[in-house]
Design a protein around this motif. Structure first.
Motif, PDB file in Angstrom:
ATOM      1  N   ILE A   1      28.601  39.654  47.662  1.00 27.22           N
ATOM      2  CA  ILE A   1      29.531  40.693  48.123  1.00 27.22           C
ATOM      3  C   ILE A   1      28.998  42.056  47.673  1.00 27.22           C
ATOM      4  O   ILE A   1      28.639  42.249  46.508  1.00 27.22           O
ATOM      5  N   TYR A   2      28.967  42.999  48.609  1.00 27.30           N
ATOM      6  CA  TYR A   2      28.472  44.351  48.336  1.00 27.30           C
ATOM      7  C   TYR A   2      29.612  45.361  48.486  1.00 27.30           C
ATOM      8  O   TYR A   2      30.524  45.180  49.298  1.00 27.30           O
ATOM      9  N   HIS A   3      29.497  46.425  47.674  1.00 28.90           N
ATOM     10  CA  HIS A   3      30.421  47.550  47.779  1.00 28.90           C
ATOM     11  C   HIS A   3      29.642  48.801  48.174  1.00 28.90           C
ATOM     12  O   HIS A   3      28.431  48.894  47.953  1.00 28.90           O
ATOM     13  N   ILE A   4      30.341  49.745  48.764  1.00 35.38           N
ATOM     14  CA  ILE A   4      29.715  50.994  49.186  1.00 35.38           C
ATOM     15  C   ILE A   4      29.497  51.890  47.968  1.00 35.38           C
ATOM     16  O   ILE A   4      30.434  52.171  47.215  1.00 35.38           O
ATOM     17  N   SER A   5      28.259  52.307  47.809  1.00 32.66           N
ATOM     18  CA  SER A   5      27.959  53.196  46.677  1.00 32.66           C
ATOM     19  C   SER A   5      27.961  54.662  47.101  1.00 32.66           C
ATOM     20  O   SER A   5      28.352  55.543  46.333  1.00 32.66           O
ATOM     21  N   ASP A   6      27.528  54.936  48.323  1.00 32.15           N
ATOM     22  CA  ASP A   6      27.493  56.334  48.780  1.00 32.15           C
ATOM     23  C   ASP A   6      27.323  56.338  50.304  1.00 32.15           C
ATOM     24  O   ASP A   6      26.857  55.362  50.899  1.00 32.15           O
ATOM     25  N   THR A   7      27.720  57.450  50.928  1.00 32.46           N
ATOM     26  CA  THR A   7      27.553  57.619  52.378  1.00 32.46           C
ATOM     27  C   THR A   7      26.917  58.980  52.651  1.00 32.46           C
ATOM     28  O   THR A   7      27.174  59.955  51.931  1.00 32.46           O
ATOM     29  N   HIS A   8      26.089  59.019  53.678  1.00 35.08           N
ATOM     30  CA  HIS A   8      25.378  60.256  54.013  1.00 35.08           C
ATOM     31  C   HIS A   8      25.412  60.482  55.521  1.00 35.08           C
ATOM     32  O   HIS A   8      25.372  59.527  56.314  1.00 35.08           O
ATOM     33  N   LEU A   9      25.445  61.751  55.918  1.00 36.00           N
ATOM     34  CA  LEU A   9      25.322  62.156  57.313  1.00 36.00           C
ATOM     35  C   LEU A   9      24.086  63.037  57.420  1.00 36.00           C
ATOM     36  O   LEU A   9      24.036  64.126  56.832  1.00 36.00           O
ATOM     37  N   LEU A  10      23.088  62.567  58.135  1.00 37.14           N
ATOM     38  CA  LEU A  10      21.838  63.314  58.255  1.00 37.14           C
ATOM     39  C   LEU A  10      21.522  63.546  59.728  1.00 37.14           C
ATOM     40  O   LEU A  10      22.102  62.928  60.621  1.00 37.14           O
TER      41      LEU A  10
END
Length: 810
Positions: free
Chosen positions: A264-273
């Protein structure tokens, strides 16, 4: 293919005797032609008069004629300096029949055969027939029929013709007997299979056909298996392998899938490029996963789709938004980056309409919210499509975009419609023990001469009713959507011979009205109307319910003159006219008999409904209606009960408000109302005649009227009505086009009351059943099978199980 190669080789060898000595062709003679013209041969033959023919060129000529597939044999000979071309034509297909096919329509099969080159009138090619045989087998395999046999029979006919008969034995669909998922420790197989289209046999399989195996369904279910895990945090889930096993008799299928769940993975960060175009804060509102959330592929893809949709609404029609997850397998976290490539901003150069053979372009164009010369907007295009669907003129509507050649910032839109009948020609013949033979007819057209105008003329004749009505409406009197309509009606009804089926009185009505409609928004429209009417009512002492006799006598008038005014509002978000699957409609209207009318009254009608798609083709529909009426103002009549033969104490004094007029009462029951009960039979009822004390006869709880002319009380309606409907539209496995037919299970609840103060929930009637809505060749057909499960005493005689209406479209 081997035979053709051998013939070419033999032909080459046969020409070698003269080909060794090249010669100049002085003329060309064709022998062996029957159906094919010499001009066709000359067109394909790469040799002309005056050419010097060599061995190599002769072989090329033979190959060229073989490649036409017109001939089964080709020979070249030399007669002096004349080139002689001897051919044997392939037979032509005189007749093509297909039998034994139930799953695939014959017309669809013949269309596919034509694409391959196997059709009546064409040259017969054995190789094409072999390809057809293999393709048909493949198609049946995709449908789960693995014991299918396709046997072509070729019969030689005279004049070098053949008859082809393709015999198909479809066999039975292989049933899915077992689904075995190995490695799924986090979720049970039962939990996972809930979203599958395939499944093992259960008590609903006869309807859903879920146990019928097909490769397409399996492929879709394996993708759903992967999505199930990846939407719940398992970012590195992997489908290791899948196996399909078929039983020796080809009737049973067994599926096994090995999965590797991962972690199971969790979101560590999100980016918009990339090229964001809009402020990042604006785009961030469309990001549906946040730091600390479980990894959810559906939410990640929804983010991409939302950003693309937003960019498409401001002109970036070809925007790309790609999500790239970066997995940290040590900490079990995922870093998500969305790369935004908006592409060029484009505008719409031209809107082109196709398929509207009857409907004028202007009718379609006025519904378009995407304008020519404006920036491309996906929202405006989607809204345009819905507005076109709501017209009811078209079976399907699609809008495609094409780039303009030589330009990267222009597109053309092609609006393709498939027209359907927008009008109906209806004839009806019926019989009722109460009303005798019923004749009815109507002509209506919602798209008159392709202009979008609406008109209708209808008539009905029975033992008790004669009615004629006509209406006309122009929804676009002005360019901004102001519409106008006219309606005229004449009716004469005499219910005196119907016993207790209806209230026994007669009336004659003439009316005319005109209506103006005004668009407020794309979803809202208001309307106002003015009208005039006259109704003459005849009551009969001893036969008409006494309360109605008393009303007319107390009023002092049997001819009722009415000036009417009304205002209405409609809010419509449905996605289709004939068969909506989402959206709904809100409506409210007030109709007022204006001052100067014989009776001053007002009525209110309101309705709210909505459609919800709930998955797998099921659509939930909820609808609620309410009607209410009352009088207002003061009446000027003054008389005593001695002036009329009326019940004691009945009569209106100056300044006294009269009761709501009974001829405007609301009724319940009918195929379009409360199904399972006869039309207009539910609600208040009253007895005919008077009691010994001169007052009205009171009906018993079962509706019986002791001492009355009729045994039972007659329906008279009421000033208040409520109706509620819950309906579930069911998917039909054998019918994909819901615009053709829909089947639903319904529950109707409703009742009419003498006034709003008399409303009692305990008095509501209810029914359930199934209903079929079919756009049949004879016209719209509605059949309902209703079963009342809650009714009031005295309602049993008005129950009606099967109800239907039908007409003929044009």
């Amino acid at each position: 293919m081997k035979r053709i190669a051998a013939l070419i080789l033999l032909a080459s060898l046969s020409t070698s005797a003269f080909a060794l000595e090249p010669f100049v062709v002085s003329d060309i003679r064709i022998e062996g032609l029957n159906r094919i013209s010499a001009g066709t041969v000359f067109n394909y033959l790469p040799v002309n008069k005056g050419d010097r023919l060599t061995s190599e060129e002769a072989q090329q000529a033979i190959r060229a004629l073989y490649n036409t597939k017109f001939f089964s044999d080709v020979e070249l000979e030399r007669d002096g300096n004349i080139l002689v071309v001897k051919v044997v034509e392939r037979p032509s297909i005189a007749k093509l029949t297909i039998r034994g096919n139930n799953d695939i329509k014959t017309d669809d099969l013949k269309k596919g055969l034509k694409d391959i080159g196997l059709t009546e009138g064409e040259t017969f090619d054995r190789l094409a027939l072999d390809r057809v045989q293999q393709e048909l087998i493949r198609q049946y395999y995709n449908r789960g029929k693995y014991n299918v046999s396709v046997t072509p029979h070729v019969t030689q006919l005279d004049r070098n013709r053949v008859a082809i008969d393709i015999e198909i034995r479809e066999g039975k669909v292989a049933k899915l007997k077992e689904v075995n998922i190995v490695g799924n420790t986090a979720f049970t197989t039962k939990q996972i299979e809930k979203n599958f289209e395939s499944g093992t046999t259960n008590w609903l399989s006869w309807y859903s056909k879920n146990d019928q195996y097909s490769q397409d369904k399996l492929s879709g279910d394996l993708k759903k298996l992967q999505s199930y895990y990846m939407d719940r945090g398992y970012a590195d889930f992997n489908l290791d392998s899948s196996q399909v096993t078929i039983s020796p008799d080809k009737r049973a299928m067994y599926i096994a899938a090995d999965v590797v769940q991962g972690d199971i993975y969790h979101i560590s960060d999100t980016h918009l490029l990339g090229q964001l175009i809009l402020p990042e804060d604006t785009l961030r509102k469309l990001v549906y996963v946040h730091n600390g959330d479980l990894f959810n592929r559906r939410a990640i893809e929804a983010t991409s789709d939302s950003i693309k949709a937003l960019l498409a609404n401001i002109g970036y029609a070809f925007a790309k938004v790609n999500s790239v997850p970066k997995l940290d397998k040590v900490n079990h976290t995922a870093d998500i980056t969305w790369y935004i490539q908006p592409g060029p901003r484009v505008y719409v150069r031209r809107v082109i309409f196709q398929g509207n053979t009857r409907t004028e372009d202007d009718v379609l164009r006025r519904e378009m919210r995407q304008l020519e010369g404006a920036w491309y907007s996906q929202a405006a295009i989607d809204r345009s499509k819905i507005r076109l669907q709501q017209l009811g003129y078209f079976k399907t509507v699609t809008i495609d975009k094409q780039t303009v050649p030589g330009s990267d910032d222009e597109v053309d839109l092609t609006v393709k419609v498939e027209e359907q009948s927008a009008g109906s020609l209806t004839f009806g013949v019926g019989y009722s023990q109460y009303s005798g033979i019923i004749l009815s007819s109507s002509v209506s057209q919602n798209n008159f001469l392709g202009t979008g105008d609406r008109f209708s003329v209808s008539g009905e004749r029975s033992d008790y009713l004669t009615q004629i009505s006509a209406s006309y409406g122009n929804p676009f009197l002005t360019e901004n959507g102001i519409g106008i309509g006219y309606n005229a009606t004449f009716s004469r009804a005499d219910y005196t011979d119907l016993g207790s089926q209806y209230a026994s009185y007669s009336n004659s009505t003439k009316s005319f009205s005109t209506t103006l409609g005004f668009p407020i928004t794309d979803f809202d429209r208001v309307s106002g109307s003015l009208g005039i009417g006259s109704t003459k009512i005849n009551t009969y002492v001893g036969y008409t319910p006494q309360v109605l006799v008393d009303y007319i006598n107390a009023l002092g008038h049997d001819t009722i003159h009415t000036w009417t005014g009304s205002i209405g509002w409609v809010h419509d978000t449905r996605n289709s006219y004939w068969a909506p699957t989402h959206g709904g409609q809100l409506s409210a209207s007030v109709n007022v008999a204006l001052p100067g009318s014989t009776v001053q009254y007002w009525t209110f009608n309101g309705e709210a409904n909505h459609y919800w798609p709930i998955g797998k083709g099921f659509v939930l529909y909820l609808d609620g209606k309410v009607g209410y009426g009352s009088t207002y103002g003061n009446q000027t009549y003054e008389f005593t009960t001695a002036d009329y033969n009326i019940s004691p104490g009945v009569g209106y004094k100056a300044g006294q408000n009269v009761a709501f007029p009974f001829w405007m009462n609301f009724y319940a029951g009918g195929v379009t109302d409360l199904r399972g009960f006869q039309d207009n039979t539910l609600g208040p009822r009253a007895c005919a005649g008077t009691a010994a004390n001169g007052g009205p006869i009171t009906a018993l709880s079962n509706g019986y009227c002791p001492g009355s002319t009729y045994s039972y009380a007659q329906p008279i309606g009421g000033a208040f009505k409520v109706l509620g409907t819950a309906e579930m539209y069911l998917p039909l496995p054998f019918l994909k086009d819901i615009n053709t037919a829909r089947v639903s299970w319904f529950v109707d609840v409703g009742q009419a009351y003498s006034s709003i103060s008399n409303f009692r929930a305990s008095q509501l009637d209810a029914s359930t059943g199934v209903s079929l809505h079919w756009q049949a060749p004879i016209g719209p057909l509605i059949i309902s099978l209703g079963f009342p499960f809650r009714s009031q005493p005295g309602d049993a005689q008005y129950e009606e199980r099967i109800q239907f209406t039908f007409g003929s479209q044009f």
